[in-house]
Design a protein around this motif. Structure first.
Motif, PDB file in Angstrom:
ATOM      1  N   ASN A 196      -6.368  41.487   1.243  1.00 43.01           N
ATOM      2  CA  ASN A 196      -5.264  40.580   0.931  1.00 43.01           C
ATOM      3  C   ASN A 196      -4.563  40.982  -0.361  1.00 43.01           C
ATOM      4  O   ASN A 196      -3.328  40.946  -0.453  1.00 43.01           O
ATOM      5  N   LEU A 197      -5.341  41.386  -1.351  1.00 40.27           N
ATOM      6  CA  LEU A 197      -4.762  41.758  -2.638  1.00 40.27           C
ATOM      7  C   LEU A 197      -4.213  43.182  -2.624  1.00 40.27           C
ATOM      8  O   LEU A 197      -3.192  43.469  -3.239  1.00 40.27           O
ATOM      9  N   LEU A 198      -4.892  44.059  -1.922  1.00 39.34           N
ATOM     10  CA  LEU A 198      -4.522  45.474  -1.963  1.00 39.34           C
ATOM     11  C   LEU A 198      -3.303  45.781  -1.090  1.00 39.34           C
ATOM     12  O   LEU A 198      -2.447  46.583  -1.471  1.00 39.34           O
ATOM     13  N   GLU A 199      -3.227  45.153   0.059  1.00 38.33           N
ATOM     14  CA  GLU A 199      -2.211  45.529   1.036  1.00 38.33           C
ATOM     15  C   GLU A 199      -0.968  44.658   0.989  1.00 38.33           C
ATOM     16  O   GLU A 199       0.070  45.023   1.544  1.00 38.33           O
ATOM     17  N   SER A 200      -1.063  43.509   0.350  1.00 38.93           N
ATOM     18  CA  SER A 200       0.091  42.612   0.341  1.00 38.93           C
ATOM     19  C   SER A 200       1.250  43.216  -0.433  1.00 38.93           C
ATOM     20  O   SER A 200       1.087  43.719  -1.535  1.00 38.93           O
ATOM     21  N   SER A 201       2.424  43.169   0.170  1.00 38.27           N
ATOM     22  CA  SER A 201       3.635  43.639  -0.507  1.00 38.27           C
ATOM     23  C   SER A 201       4.496  42.460  -0.944  1.00 38.27           C
ATOM     24  O   SER A 201       5.543  42.635  -1.548  1.00 38.27           O
ATOM     25  N   ASP A 202       4.026  41.251  -0.626  1.00 39.76           N
ATOM     26  CA  ASP A 202       4.777  40.035  -0.964  1.00 39.76           C
ATOM     27  C   ASP A 202       4.096  39.334  -2.127  1.00 39.76           C
ATOM     28  O   ASP A 202       3.106  38.623  -1.945  1.00 39.76           O
ATOM     29  N   MET A 203       4.599  39.562  -3.310  1.00 40.56           N
ATOM     30  CA  MET A 203       4.000  38.993  -4.513  1.00 40.56           C
ATOM     31  C   MET A 203       4.007  37.470  -4.468  1.00 40.56           C
ATOM     32  O   MET A 203       3.042  36.819  -4.865  1.00 40.56           O
ATOM     33  N   LYS A 204       5.098  36.895  -3.981  1.00 37.96           N
ATOM     34  CA  LYS A 204       5.208  35.440  -3.917  1.00 37.96           C
ATOM     35  C   LYS A 204       4.150  34.848  -2.998  1.00 37.96           C
ATOM     36  O   LYS A 204       3.619  33.768  -3.267  1.00 37.96           O
ATOM     37  N   ALA A 205       3.825  35.573  -1.927  1.00 44.30           N
ATOM     38  CA  ALA A 205       2.810  35.081  -0.988  1.00 44.30           C
ATOM     39  C   ALA A 205       1.442  35.046  -1.643  1.00 44.30           C
ATOM     40  O   ALA A 205       0.657  34.108  -1.441  1.00 44.30           O
ATOM     41  N   VAL A 206       1.135  36.069  -2.466  1.00 46.06           N
ATOM     42  CA  VAL A 206      -0.163  36.111  -3.155  1.00 46.06           C
ATOM     43  C   VAL A 206      -0.244  35.009  -4.195  1.00 46.06           C
ATOM     44  O   VAL A 206      -1.270  34.321  -4.319  1.00 46.06           O
ATOM     45  N   VAL A 207       0.833  34.813  -4.956  1.00 43.22           N
ATOM     46  CA  VAL A 207       0.867  33.736  -5.953  1.00 43.22           C
ATOM     47  C   VAL A 207       0.708  32.396  -5.265  1.00 43.22           C
ATOM     48  O   VAL A 207      -0.006  31.502  -5.744  1.00 43.22           O
ATOM     49  N   SER A 208       1.347  32.243  -4.096  1.00 41.74           N
ATOM     50  CA  SER A 208       1.217  31.002  -3.321  1.00 41.74           C
ATOM     51  C   SER A 208      -0.228  30.811  -2.871  1.00 41.74           C
ATOM     52  O   SER A 208      -0.742  29.680  -2.861  1.00 41.74           O
ATOM     53  N   TRP A 209      -0.894  31.911  -2.499  1.00 43.43           N
ATOM     54  CA  TRP A 209      -2.305  31.840  -2.100  1.00 43.43           C
ATOM     55  C   TRP A 209      -3.163  31.375  -3.266  1.00 43.43           C
ATOM     56  O   TRP A 209      -4.048  30.531  -3.109  1.00 43.43           O
ATOM     57  N   PHE A 210      -2.907  31.906  -4.452  1.00 43.43           N
ATOM     58  CA  PHE A 210      -3.653  31.480  -5.637  1.00 43.43           C
ATOM     59  C   PHE A 210      -3.466  29.984  -5.898  1.00 43.43           C
ATOM     60  O   PHE A 210      -4.318  29.344  -6.503  1.00 43.43           O
ATOM     61  N   ARG A 211      -2.337  29.458  -5.443  1.00 42.60           N
ATOM     62  CA  ARG A 211      -2.020  28.053  -5.692  1.00 42.60           C
ATOM     63  C   ARG A 211      -2.385  27.153  -4.504  1.00 42.60           C
ATOM     64  O   ARG A 211      -1.836  26.069  -4.340  1.00 42.60           O
ATOM     65  N   SER A 212      -3.341  27.605  -3.694  1.00 44.23           N
ATOM     66  CA  SER A 212      -3.794  26.802  -2.550  1.00 44.23           C
ATOM     67  C   SER A 212      -4.240  25.420  -3.018  1.00 44.23           C
ATOM     68  O   SER A 212      -4.833  25.264  -4.092  1.00 44.23           O
ATOM     69  N   GLU A 213      -3.981  24.441  -2.200  1.00 39.86           N
ATOM     70  CA  GLU A 213      -4.233  23.042  -2.577  1.00 39.86           C
ATOM     71  C   GLU A 213      -5.727  22.733  -2.634  1.00 39.86           C
ATOM     72  O   GLU A 213      -6.482  23.039  -1.712  1.00 39.86           O
ATOM     73  N   VAL A 214      -6.154  22.122  -3.738  1.00 39.58           N
ATOM     74  CA  VAL A 214      -7.557  21.749  -3.896  1.00 39.58           C
ATOM     75  C   VAL A 214      -7.887  20.563  -2.999  1.00 39.58           C
ATOM     76  O   VAL A 214      -7.003  19.880  -2.471  1.00 39.58           O
ATOM     77  N   SER A 215      -9.187  20.322  -2.820  1.00 40.45           N
ATOM     78  CA  SER A 215      -9.622  19.228  -1.948  1.00 40.45           C
ATOM     79  C   SER A 215      -9.209  17.873  -2.524  1.00 40.45           C
ATOM     80  O   SER A 215      -8.858  17.754  -3.703  1.00 40.45           O
ATOM     81  N   GLU A 216      -9.261  16.859  -1.685  1.00 43.99           N
ATOM     82  CA  GLU A 216      -8.803  15.523  -2.082  1.00 43.99           C
ATOM     83  C   GLU A 216      -9.539  15.013  -3.317  1.00 43.99           C
ATOM     84  O   GLU A 216      -8.940  14.391  -4.204  1.00 43.99           O
ATOM     85  N   GLN A 236       7.940  42.997 -11.994  1.00 49.35           N
ATOM     86  CA  GLN A 236       8.560  41.859 -11.306  1.00 49.35           C
ATOM     87  C   GLN A 236       8.162  40.520 -11.908  1.00 49.35           C
ATOM     88  O   GLN A 236       8.760  39.498 -11.596  1.00 49.35           O
ATOM     89  N   LEU A 237       7.139  40.542 -12.744  1.00 46.75           N
ATOM     90  CA  LEU A 237       6.604  39.301 -13.286  1.00 46.75           C
ATOM     91  C   LEU A 237       7.054  39.061 -14.721  1.00 46.75           C
ATOM     92  O   LEU A 237       7.157  39.991 -15.514  1.00 46.75           O
ATOM     93  N   ARG A 238       7.297  37.822 -15.029  1.00 51.09           N
ATOM     94  CA  ARG A 238       7.527  37.411 -16.403  1.00 51.09           C
ATOM     95  C   ARG A 238       6.191  36.961 -16.985  1.00 51.09           C
ATOM     96  O   ARG A 238       5.377  36.376 -16.293  1.00 51.09           O
ATOM     97  N   GLU A 239       5.965  37.278 -18.239  1.00 50.57           N
ATOM     98  CA  GLU A 239       4.731  36.859 -18.908  1.00 50.57           C
ATOM     99  C   GLU A 239       5.097  36.348 -20.289  1.00 50.57           C
ATOM    100  O   GLU A 239       5.909  36.951 -20.988  1.00 50.57           O
ATOM    101  N   GLU A 240       4.510  35.236 -20.663  1.00 50.50           N
ATOM    102  CA  GLU A 240       4.813  34.660 -21.963  1.00 50.50           C
ATOM    103  C   GLU A 240       4.331  35.558 -23.094  1.00 50.50           C
ATOM    104  O   GLU A 240       3.362  36.300 -22.953  1.00 50.50           O
ATOM    105  N   SER A 241       5.029  35.479 -24.217  1.00 48.83           N
ATOM    106  CA  SER A 241       4.605  36.219 -25.403  1.00 48.83           C
ATOM    107  C   SER A 241       3.228  35.747 -25.840  1.00 48.83           C
ATOM    108  O   SER A 241       2.845  34.600 -25.605  1.00 48.83           O
ATOM    109  N   ASN A 242       2.488  36.650 -26.457  1.00 44.82           N
ATOM    110  CA  ASN A 242       1.177  36.282 -26.987  1.00 44.82           C
ATOM    111  C   ASN A 242       1.057  36.795 -28.416  1.00 44.82           C
ATOM    112  O   ASN A 242       1.992  37.392 -28.966  1.00 44.82           O
ATOM    113  N   GLN A 243      -0.092  36.593 -29.014  1.00 45.45           N
ATOM    114  CA  GLN A 243      -0.276  36.939 -30.428  1.00 45.45           C
ATOM    115  C   GLN A 243      -0.081  38.430 -30.687  1.00 45.45           C
ATOM    116  O   GLN A 243       0.268  38.847 -31.799  1.00 45.45           O
ATOM    117  N   TYR A 244      -0.282  39.258 -29.651  1.00 41.28           N
ATOM    118  CA  TYR A 244      -0.127  40.696 -29.823  1.00 41.28           C
ATOM    119  C   TYR A 244       1.328  41.132 -29.666  1.00 41.28           C
ATOM    120  O   TYR A 244       1.853  41.886 -30.487  1.00 41.28           O
TER     121      TYR A 244
END
Length: 429
Positions: A293-313, A371-379
């Motif tokens: 799923n991580l290696l072959e996916s070419s759809d970044m939004k789909a992977v991010v959506s997967w990471f955001r799967s809905e938790v249980s009730e 393709q991704l934005r990342e917030e600034s950090n201390q470095y």
């Protein structure tokens, strides 16, 4: 002074060559500097010299003091028998090879321009966390950009090597490796080690057997993580029973982890390890084939959506067992999901690319970061203060690599920016 300064001086031949001679008074001519050796053995190989009327081919060794030859035990190492020139700052002692023959010595301390030495000392002794901060504005933008790109590649290669070490520990089982890398990233910095232990306590092959049941995944994960040792409410009780059954079925290590291994201090409830484990159960329930799923996916939004799967009730209404939350939390935040992408997908691509010899996977990792934005950090803010601006996560990772690999250890002589500064202040500039 460190030896890297003398390596730099010798590599670029930034020293006065008028009446160049060894400490024994023999005329010396450098025909070929040689290539810098990063492995064991002499510092420069394939060096060609003319000493007196004789041409020599071999290696050059660099030290601050000639006596360092003995301090490093080179007189007993056959690899150093091929040294034809000992390049030193101070010739405080004659040195010999294993067979007793004396090694010709070139002393540099009266041949290096003081301006160049002063520039080096400024870099080494700078109080700023970026040693070259005072010189940075004068460095061409193309040099900075080139060094940032190089730092990004080196950082990804290091991440790839870390991934390879994990894969070797699992006998090159890449599904388990991907699972381990994902859990490590899910722990972010505060709970990284605990999540790595959880990856071992609940093997990926067991997870795959129960992908269809989010409840059973929670029982396995929370149970092995040590959160079910004491019943907090009815849901804890039924998870306890299910965990007891499954841990017995798969002969999992009882009490694999303890609560003290998990950190909750100075965290928002949404970042609590209990919430992260609930989110993990959700994404594993959605897709247990992590590697493909991580290696072959070419759809970044789909992977991010997967990471955001809905938790249980239950976890939509709680942030810890027995403690209800005021606001509903259905899934991982978008920012956390993107960080997970950077710290899980990218290292996996780099690791498997190195393992398989597929350079395109490293290119894909870079493309993902761009393709991704990342917030600034201390470095990254250290470079932003100097006028540099990050446009993507790739830029941020490059700045992080530059800081950790070069600026923090004051490794200026191996940095493109540091080299440019030295060149601008060299007698030949």
């Amino acid at each position: 002074m460190k030896e890297d300064f003398l390596h730099y001086i010798w590599r670029h031949q930034y020293f006065v060559k008028t009446n160049l001679a060894t400490t024994d008074g023999e005329l010396l001519q450098v025909l070929r500097v040689g290539y810098y050796n990063t492995d064991t053995g002499p510092d420069f190989k394939e060096t060609i010299l003319k000493i007196g009327d004789v041409e020599w081919s071999g290696s050059a060794e660099v030290h601050i003091r000639a006596s360092d030859w003995y301090r490093h035990q080179h007189q007993t190492d056959a690899k150093y028998d091929q040294v034809v020139l000992h390049v030193v700052w101070e010739a405080d002692k004659a040195v010999h090879r294993q067979d007793g023959s004396q090694v010709p010595v070139l002393e540099l301390k009266n041949r290096v321009d003081l301006k160049l030495l002063h520039t080096y000392e400024q870099l080494q002794q700078a109080r700023s966390t970026i040693p070259c901060a005072a010189f940075w504005p004068a460095v061409p933008e193309v040099t900075k950009l080139s060094m940032m790109e190089r730092s990004l590649i080196e950082r990804l290669e290091l991440k790839g090597e870390e991934g390879l070490q994990i894969a070797r520990a699992y006998g090159n089982d890449w599904e388990q490796t991907a699972y381990h890398i994902l859990l490590r990233a899910l722990g972010f910095k505060t709970n990284q080690l605990a999540f790595e232990q959880l990856a071992k306590a609940v093997p990926q092959k067991v997870v795959r057997q129960h992908q269809a049941s989010q409840f059973q995944l929670e029982a396995l994960l929370f149970g092995q993580a040590g959160f079910l040792n004491e019943a907090q409410d009815d849901y804890t009780l039924i998870l306890q029973k299910e965990h007891a059954f499954l841990s017995h079925k798969y002969k999992l290590q009882p009490l694999a982890m303890q609560l003290h291994q998990w950190n909750f201090l100075r965290m928002r409830p949404g970042n609590f390890p209990t919430m992260r484990i609930a989110q993990l159960a959700a994404l594993l329930h959605h897709e247990a084939g992590i590697f493909s799923n991580l290696l072959e996916s070419s759809d970044m939004k789909a992977v991010v959506s997967w990471f955001r799967s809905e938790v249980s009730e239950y976890w939509q209404q709680h942030y810890m067992f027995g403690r209800k939350s005021k606001a509903s939390q259905a899934a991982m935040g978008k920012s956390s999901a993107q960080n997970l992408f950077i710290n899980a997908v990218v290292p996996l691509l780099a690791a498997y690319g190195s393992y398989s010899g597929n350079r395109r996977l490293l290119d894909k990792a870079i493309d993902v970061l761009e393709q991704l934005r990342e917030e600034s950090n201390q470095y990254t803010r250290k470079y932003e203060d100097l006028g540099w601006r990050a446009k993507s996560a790739a830029d941020n990772q490059a700045a992080l690599g530059l800081y950790k690999l070069y600026c923090a250890p004051v490794n200026c002589m191996h940095c493109g920016v540091g080299n440019k500064i030295m060149k601008q202040n060299s007698p030949a500039a």
